[in-house]
Design an enzyme around this catalytic site. Structure first.
Site, PDB file in Angstrom:
ATOM      1  N   SER A  94      13.124  -3.359  -0.532  1.00  0.00           N
ATOM      2  CA  SER A  94      13.935  -2.116  -0.646  1.00  0.00           C
ATOM      3  C   SER A  94      12.983  -0.937  -0.689  1.00  0.00           C
ATOM      4  CB  SER A  94      14.671  -2.370  -2.003  1.00  0.00           C
ATOM      5  OG  SER A  94      13.740  -2.337  -3.076  1.00  0.00           O
ATOM      6  N   ILE A 120       0.816  -1.189  -0.062  1.00  0.00           N
ATOM      7  CA  ILE A 120       0.051  -0.038  -0.039  1.00  0.00           C
ATOM      8  C   ILE A 120       0.771   1.188  -0.119  1.00  0.00           C
ATOM      9  CG2 ILE A 120      -0.326   0.177   2.501  1.00  0.00           C
ATOM     10  CD1 ILE A 120      -3.114   0.717   0.059  1.00  0.00           C
ATOM     11  N   ASP A 179     -12.409  -6.084   7.062  1.00  0.00           N
ATOM     12  CA  ASP A 179     -11.378  -5.305   6.512  1.00  0.00           C
ATOM     13  C   ASP A 179     -11.711  -4.338   5.382  1.00  0.00           C
ATOM     14  OD1 ASP A 179      -8.097  -5.293   6.513  1.00  0.00           O
ATOM     15  OD2 ASP A 179      -9.035  -5.367   4.379  1.00  0.00           O
ATOM     16  N   LYS A 201      -5.535   3.116   7.896  1.00  0.00           N
ATOM     17  CA  LYS A 201      -6.694   2.613   8.551  1.00  0.00           C
ATOM     18  C   LYS A 201      -6.577   1.273   8.798  1.00  0.00           C
ATOM     19  CE  LYS A 201      -8.490  -0.171   5.354  1.00  0.00           C
ATOM     20  NZ  LYS A 201      -9.302  -1.478   5.244  1.00  0.00           N
TER      21      LYS A 201
END
Lengths: 333, 333
Positions: A38, A12, A168, A90
């Site tokens: 990385s 994300i 979720d 969130k």
């Protein structure tokens, strides 16, 4: 210029946070923390929060915390102790207590806390809110259906303690609902369908009410396999045109007419808002979406559902091929 | 004189509310609502809240709502619409959202709302709070063990949705903890043991923390059969004598020394507090105990426990004798 670090440089962060803050122009990325992998070109990578805070002491003003939810609270406390402003992915923490405590402590310390709910910044959400401002709600329907195999392939933690299951994605819908309904949302009833071999629901059916609603507010969150994702919120205000938010709030129809979305979109919107909060030394703390989830878990009627096994259509990363078993849901992937 | 009605004239109202308000001297009981059974001598009985509100319009100032938790919110809204002050049994509602909304609406309407937690008024709780004021907590242990067969004989609703399971007594312990710990309590971990044939936990093991605690705060709530009830909270403050509350807060030891409790006791304390709130036109709203329960349900690790069947030692009321099956817990009744 806000000198920023990202703690939790996973998917994300790479896909959303990094492009959004880079395009904003008001941020300078000074470092990232990731346990594996990385960072962006030329940005220092650290393995732990401690390492980053030590190495960049005095060189950063703020952090984005985009780790999985569970460790977020303790990381936030470390960053608060280091005197940093904070943007939290969130849900901002695992529990209401953690968020409330963090809010109080940030206030005391004069630090900016921003509990983001990315769906609230989807490009058409603000328009829906404006149309519904001051209205009474005749009825409202939330349908959130996505295939867990597609969005969380093989991630067993989503089924475990504090994994939230289908909440979720569902909490994204609730975060939009909280923003566009011009009154408090109350959880009246929750039915959770829980696979026999898992702890968290694969389907949640909620009934809600509000002092501004005359009729039913219903939500279905569904994680079963499906060929087509759906993230739709339909609101019928009393004496006004129907408002439909599609694709998670990125598209809007008012009275059957599509309108061009006017917002910046999710992560660009979040980084624009954070820059203003930091500049104005104001926090924005919203735990209403998590409060609704907590009320649902506390009062839910739990029903047994068939056992869930992953059905992964792409080979796992380790290249061992597709060992996913089938079954556990309706529809096909 | 506060002109009061009791909505929900069941066991707790007869055993606790009625004697406490009668002995206080500042209340006049004008009516009770009960779906079955009678009221105190000479007090009008109504079958529904509507009937009572209509019949006693202009003749009552306040209500006690001591029904089971589930209908409490809607009854409270009716009473608020009728312009009454309100005393709510614990938990004040089924969800956090309901309490928050009620608090806002009472504030707007200028009505007094008192969300009682009876254990907070147990005779020695105030003393524990005074001893611990400003202290840091080195460690704390809550042990709440009572036989569900004894306190909820045959009441299947405690195992159903919004029935709370062993949190029904456990929330009393949490309400004391919230009052005596001089800082916020955060839920870190919850393990719920859920009987195979029920939805709610028979045992809950919690780990909590607090900004004022250096060491562990642990709680065990247990509903399995036992020959001896235990309701004990043990607190070791840093650099101070150990504080032990026994029998649900009605007895206290400080540094191994028993001290005479100085409080009025649970329901006398509640009615004394409510009289002051009504006189001062102030509300007292506390949902921290329910917030901890919500956080526990939301993040819990649920473990399977053996099936639970009632083992009732007294014949059921219908006189058909003892048909209770055995099994489902440790210990013996």
């Amino acid at each position: 210029m806000i000198r920023l670090a990202i703690i939790g440089y996973g998917k994300i962060a790479r896909d959303q946070h990094y492009p959004a803050l880079t395009n904003h122009g008001g941020y300078e990325l000074k470092g990232v923390v990731t346990t594996a992998g990385s960072g962006p070109d030329g940005v220092p990578v650290f393995r732990t929060t401690e390492d980053l805070l030590q190495a960049l002491k005095g060189e950063i003003d703020a952090v984005t915390i985009s780790t999985p939810p569970e460790p977020r609270y303790n990381i936030a406390r470390q960053c608060l102790a280091a005197g940093l402003d904070m943007l939290l992915e969130k849900p901002p923490a695992s529990t209401l207590g953690q968020i409330q405590e963090l809010a109080v402590d940030c206030e005391k310390a004069g630090r900016v806390l921003f509990t983001t709910w990315h769906s609230q910044y989807a490009a058409a959400v603000e328009q829906a809110r404006d149309v519904l401002a001051g209205a009474r709600i005749a009825s409202m329907r939330i349908c959130w259906h996505e295939d867990v195999n597609k969005y969380h392939p093989g991630q067993d933690w989503v089924w475990g303690p504090a994994g939230f299951g289908v909440f979720d994605p569902g909490i994204n819908a609730l975060s939009i609902a909280v923003k566009i309904v011009p009154g408090k949302l109350i959880l009246d009833e929750a039915v959770l369908r829980v696979p026999a071999n898992r702890q968290q629901p694969i389907i949640a059916r909620l009934k809600l009410s509000s002092p501004v609603a005359d009729g039913p507010i219903e939500a279905t969150f569904d994680w079963c396999p499906t060929t087509e994702d759906e993230w739709t919120i339909t609101v019928q205000p009393v004496g006004g045109p129907e408002v439909v938010l599609r694709h998670g709030g990125s598209e809007i129809e008012i009275g059957g007419q599509a309108h061009a979305p006017t917002g910046l979109g999710e992560y660009p919107g979040i980084y624009a808002a954070f820059a203003k909060l930091v500049q104005g030394r104001r926090s924005h703390v919203d735990y209403e979406p998590l409060r609704l989830v907590a009320d649902a878990f506390m009062t839910a009627d739990r029903e047994p559902a068939p056992a869930f096994e992953w059905r992964i259509s792409n080979p796992p990363r380790n290249g061992e091929g597709n060992h996913a078993k089938h079954g556990g849901g309706v529809g096909s992937a």
